[in-house]
Design an enzyme around this catalytic site. Structure first.
Site, PDB file in Angstrom:
ATOM      1  N   GLU A   1     116.860 -94.425-104.984  1.00  0.00           N
ATOM      2  CA  GLU A   1     116.231 -95.428-105.832  1.00  0.00           C
ATOM      3  C   GLU A   1     116.028 -94.751-107.184  1.00  0.00           C
ATOM      4  O   GLU A   1     115.437 -93.674-107.258  1.00  0.00           O
ATOM      5  CB  GLU A   1     114.879 -95.838-105.229  1.00  0.00           C
ATOM      6  CG  GLU A   1     114.265 -96.988-105.978  1.00  0.00           C
ATOM      7  CD  GLU A   1     112.907 -97.419-105.428  1.00  0.00           C
ATOM      8  OE1 GLU A   1     112.542 -96.991-104.311  1.00  0.00           O
ATOM      9  OE2 GLU A   1     112.227 -98.169-106.140  1.00  0.00           O
TER      10      GLU A   1
ATOM     11  N   ARG B   1     113.225 -85.609 -92.423  1.00  0.00           N
ATOM     12  CA  ARG B   1     113.234 -85.301 -93.847  1.00  0.00           C
ATOM     13  C   ARG B   1     112.865 -83.838 -94.049  1.00  0.00           C
ATOM     14  O   ARG B   1     112.214 -83.223 -93.217  1.00  0.00           O
ATOM     15  CB  ARG B   1     112.341 -86.258 -94.632  1.00  0.00           C
ATOM     16  CG  ARG B   1     110.865 -86.194 -94.305  1.00  0.00           C
ATOM     17  CD  ARG B   1     110.122 -87.393 -94.891  1.00  0.00           C
ATOM     18  NE  ARG B   1     110.175 -87.443 -96.339  1.00  0.00           N
ATOM     19  CZ  ARG B   1     110.689 -88.476 -97.037  1.00  0.00           C
ATOM     20  NH1 ARG B   1     111.190 -89.510 -96.431  1.00  0.00           N
ATOM     21  NH2 ARG B   1     110.679 -88.447 -98.342  1.00  0.00           N
TER      22      ARG B   1
ATOM     23  N   LYS C   1     108.365 -88.757-104.916  1.00  0.00           N
ATOM     24  CA  LYS C   1     108.628 -88.995-106.326  1.00  0.00           C
ATOM     25  C   LYS C   1     107.396 -89.552-107.029  1.00  0.00           C
ATOM     26  O   LYS C   1     107.174 -89.273-108.197  1.00  0.00           O
ATOM     27  CB  LYS C   1     109.805 -89.972-106.476  1.00  0.00           C
ATOM     28  CG  LYS C   1     111.156 -89.289-106.352  1.00  0.00           C
ATOM     29  CD  LYS C   1     112.283 -90.266-106.553  1.00  0.00           C
ATOM     30  CE  LYS C   1     112.526 -91.064-105.288  1.00  0.00           C
ATOM     31  NZ  LYS C   1     113.725 -91.913-105.352  1.00  0.00           N
TER      32      LYS C   1
HETATM   33  P1  ATP Z   1     110.421 -90.209-102.101  1.00  0.00           P
HETATM   34  O1  ATP Z   1     109.457 -90.612-101.045  1.00  0.00           O
HETATM   35  O2  ATP Z   1     110.401 -88.763-102.428  1.00  0.00           O
HETATM   36  O3  ATP Z   1     110.340 -91.060-103.317  1.00  0.00           O
HETATM   37  P2  ATP Z   1     112.537 -91.764-101.130  1.00  0.00           P
HETATM   38  O4  ATP Z   1     112.980 -91.721 -99.719  1.00  0.00           O
HETATM   39  O5  ATP Z   1     111.757 -92.941-101.556  1.00  0.00           O
HETATM   40  O6  ATP Z   1     111.837 -90.409-101.460  1.00  0.00           O
HETATM   41  P3  ATP Z   1     115.065 -92.457-102.185  1.00  0.00           P
HETATM   42  O7  ATP Z   1     115.534 -92.381-103.568  1.00  0.00           O
HETATM   43  O8  ATP Z   1     114.837 -93.785-101.595  1.00  0.00           O
HETATM   44  O9  ATP Z   1     113.744 -91.608-102.109  1.00  0.00           O
HETATM   45  O10 ATP Z   1     115.981 -91.577-101.237  1.00  0.00           O
HETATM   46  C1  ATP Z   1     117.377 -91.487-101.301  1.00  0.00           C
HETATM   47  C2  ATP Z   1     117.858 -90.843-100.033  1.00  0.00           C
HETATM   48  O11 ATP Z   1     117.338 -89.528 -99.914  1.00  0.00           O
HETATM   49  C3  ATP Z   1     117.396 -91.618 -98.820  1.00  0.00           C
HETATM   50  O12 ATP Z   1     118.458 -91.725 -97.911  1.00  0.00           O
HETATM   51  C4  ATP Z   1     116.283 -90.760 -98.274  1.00  0.00           C
HETATM   52  O13 ATP Z   1     116.163 -90.912 -96.885  1.00  0.00           O
HETATM   53  C5  ATP Z   1     116.717 -89.364 -98.657  1.00  0.00           C
HETATM   54  N1  ATP Z   1     115.553 -88.482 -98.791  1.00  0.00           N
HETATM   55  C6  ATP Z   1     114.468 -88.678 -99.545  1.00  0.00           C
HETATM   56  N2  ATP Z   1     113.566 -87.685 -99.381  1.00  0.00           N
HETATM   57  C7  ATP Z   1     114.113 -86.827 -98.490  1.00  0.00           C
HETATM   58  C8  ATP Z   1     113.688 -85.603 -97.889  1.00  0.00           C
HETATM   59  N3  ATP Z   1     112.502 -85.055 -98.177  1.00  0.00           N
HETATM   60  N4  ATP Z   1     114.519 -85.002 -97.003  1.00  0.00           N
HETATM   61  C9  ATP Z   1     115.707 -85.540 -96.715  1.00  0.00           C
HETATM   62  N5  ATP Z   1     116.174 -86.690 -97.225  1.00  0.00           N
HETATM   63  C10 ATP Z   1     115.394 -87.337 -98.101  1.00  0.00           C
HETATM   64 MG    MG Z   2     112.625 -94.921-101.299  1.00  0.00          MG
END
Ligand code: ATP
Ligand code: MG
Length: 555
Positions: A34, A258, A268
């Site tokens: 995102e 994760r 984020k």
């Molecule tokens: P955050 O909570 O840090 O904002 P998010 O999951 O909302 O992370 P996205 O941009 O939606 O962030 O994530 C893009 C991809 O990265 C998704 O497939 C997500 O599952 C993966 N991802 C995000 N954080 C992690 C992590 N800590 N370890 C492994 N994969 C991750």
């Molecule tokens: Mg997300």
């Protein structure tokens, strides 16, 4: 190590699918960020997994921006995400945007309404929550659940046209209000948001929810293996339900744990707070866990890929030691970084036995780990800079550096014996005095003389000045997110130390941003992009001591 390890569970699934001819043996993954922040090391793990898995099995990976939430998204983030993925060394097959599917997703929603599987609900968020039930009690039907198809079609079209204010109505899937899985209790598919979108502008006043965008986007792209993190396990039945009801390409979702890294935060939303509150200097402040920050700190793409590989793929959440990441970069830089001398906390050393005004060019090996790295020369004279901590007025036993009467080797040069020192009125050491042993010159005939300690130094007349930035953990506790205290109150106040006036070898004055070195005894350093021609700035990537090595050997 990659050659030797056994298959992880996702590789097993892919191999099974290939041997069963699922999707004709085709593998297509996607990385779906995102664009609401910079990528962090957790995303790096997901990138290495998605791109690495596809590559291993002759497949490809799409980069899909999951841009269904107009309020938090921005083009700056899109650009940074692309830069970071490329820097990590991966190439996407297609650059795609969930927002490009808005028209198709709308058509899917209309199909579900027509099948009697979706309805417009006028209830408020609070009313919907009140009827949702609890994990142990079933929910209750919304009074709008029985609306007929025509009315639903008309209202949904009016929602799109912008006839209603934010929050006035939602579109919900008609699944099962008694399902033990709360996500199946008539989940929201669309909400009204009169917001400007970074790509579609003001064309839409309704936006799809994650659950009604993600799986459908996967299906539109014919993604074979849609990999996400564990918290999406309860969403999987809904992911499958939408695909079944729409009878579209059957993408499948798989979940892995994760990455959590000690002494930092990874969401984020929290990282954005650190930036907005000025607690760090920006998304690429070298103390941040973002890919941009690790790059600026001097980490290499290969060290991060090695880290991701060593962490492996798990099905259970765990915490990875930041030391493992440091181990990976240290191991690489030990082989590749040229050694140089820099004095970070200088005090003067005068060699009284060495002729004043004489200069000698001494040969210095650039990297003992890499013969092809060659040699350079270092200028020696009677007045040197040494580290303040390498002299002690009252040295304890086993202090193998300088104190009156003690001997030490000056790297690449002579053994010297300390003869005295000067102090100022405040008791600070201002100058240390020594005499040298001419026959002890490094590399010379008869230089076999040995002493226990070797220290680094710079000729005062030749050294150049530099700014040096030393970094430490951003937080004082291992898992800030798990503490009761507000995470921003757990910041390590000593996470950044700036040395305004350090001394470096003259050759370093010409170094360019991104160049990496080992400062003997002080760690690995990279030239920061804040550098100016007459004032280089160095960031410490990592110290030399690897407390992690012992642990890694055990594992
Ligand atoms: P955050 O909570 O840090 O904002 P998010 O999951 O909302 O992370 P996205 O941009 O939606 O962030 O994530 C893009 C991809 O990265 C998704 O497939 C997500 O599952 C993966 N991802 C995000 N954080 C992690 C992590 N800590 N370890 C492994 N994969 C991750
Ligand atoms: Mg997300």
């Amino acid at each position: 190590m990659s050659e030797e390890r056994s298959l992880n569970f996702l590789e097993q699934i892919v191999e099974e699918d290939i041997s069963n001819g699922v999707n004709g043996g085709r593998v297509l993954t996607r990385f779906p960020p995102e664009p609401n922040g910079y990528l962090h090391i957790g995303h790096a793990k997901s990138i290495c997994l998605n791109f690495g898995l596809a590559k291993k099995y002759g497949g490809q990976t799409n980069l899909r921006f999951d841009d269904t939430n107009p309020v938090t998204e921005d083009t700056e983030y899109v650009d940074s995400i692309k830069e970071d993925i490329q820097w990590l060394g991966f190439e996407w097959a297609k650059e795609l945007y969930a927002s490009d599917y808005f028209e198709q997703l709308y058509a899917f929603a209309v199909q579900l309404i027509e099948k009697g599987l979706a309805y417009v609900d006028d209830s408020s968020a609070a009313e919907i929550a009140a009827l949702k039930g609890t994990p142990t009690e079933p929910g209750k039907d919304s009074p709008y659940r029985s609306r007929n198809v025509e009315e639903n079609l008309r209202l949904f079209a009016e929602m799109r046209e912008g006839k209603y204010p934010d929050g006035a109505k939602v579109l919900r899937a008609k699944v099962d209000m008694a399902s033990p899985n709360m996500h199946m209790r008539d989940p929201i598919m669309y909400r009204i948001k009169h917001a400007h979108h970074h790509r579609t502008g003001d064309a839409w006043s309704i936006y799809p929810m994650y659950d009604f965008a993600h799986g459908q986007s996967d299906s539109i792209e014919q993604i074979t293996h849609s990999i996400c993190t564990l918290e999406f396990i309860p969403h999987r039945p809904l992911y499958d339900w939408f695909i079944q009801q729409l009878d579209i390409f059957p993408s499948h979702q798989y979940e892995f744990a994760r990455l959590n890294l000690s002494y930092t935060v990874m969401s984020k939303r929290k990282l954005l707070q650190l930036v907005n509150d000025g607690i760090v200097a920006g998304w690429d402040d070298p103390r941040m866990p973002t890919i941009a920050a690790f790059r600026r700190r001097g980490f290499t793409p290969s060290s991060i890929r090695t880290f991701a590989e060593r962490v492996g793929i798990q099905k259970r959440d765990n915490m990875i030691e930041i030391g493992l990441l440091e181990f990976c970069i240290r191991e690489e830089l030990n082989k590749t970084a040229n050694r140089v001398m820099a004095v970070l906390d200088p005090v003067k050393l005068v060699i009284t036995s060495y002729p004043e005004g004489q200069t000698e060019e001494l040969e210095a090996e650039n990297n003992p780990e890499d013969a092809s790295a060659g040699h350079r020369t270092v200028s020696f004279s009677n007045t040197l800079w040494i580290e303040r901590e390498d002299f002690m007025e009252n040295p304890p036993k086993k202090f193998f550096r300088l104190g009156v009467g003690l001997k030490v080797r000056l790297k690449y040069a002579y053994i010297v014996e300390c003869t005295g020192f000067d102090k100022d009125a405040d008791g600070n050491i201002t100058t240390v005095y020594a005499t040298h042993i001419p026959e002890s010159k490094s590399g010379a005939e008869g230089s076999a003389m040995s002493v226990k300690g070797t220290i680094h130094w710079l000729s005062a007349a030749h050294a150049k000045e530099a700014e040096v930035r030393l970094y430490d953990r951003l937080f004082t506790v291992e898992n800030p997110a798990a503490e009761e205290a507000e995470f921003k109150d757990l910041i390590n106040p000593n996470s950044l130390e700036i040395i305004q006036k350090a001394y470096i070898e003259p050759v370093l004055a010409a170094a360019k941003p991104g160049d990496r070195f080992q400062f003997l005894r002080k760690g690995y350093f990279v030239v920061d992009y804040d550098s100016k021609p007459d004032r280089p700035v160095f960031n410490r990537t990592v110290t030399l001591k690897d407390t992690w090595a012992k642990e890694a050997k055990k594992a």
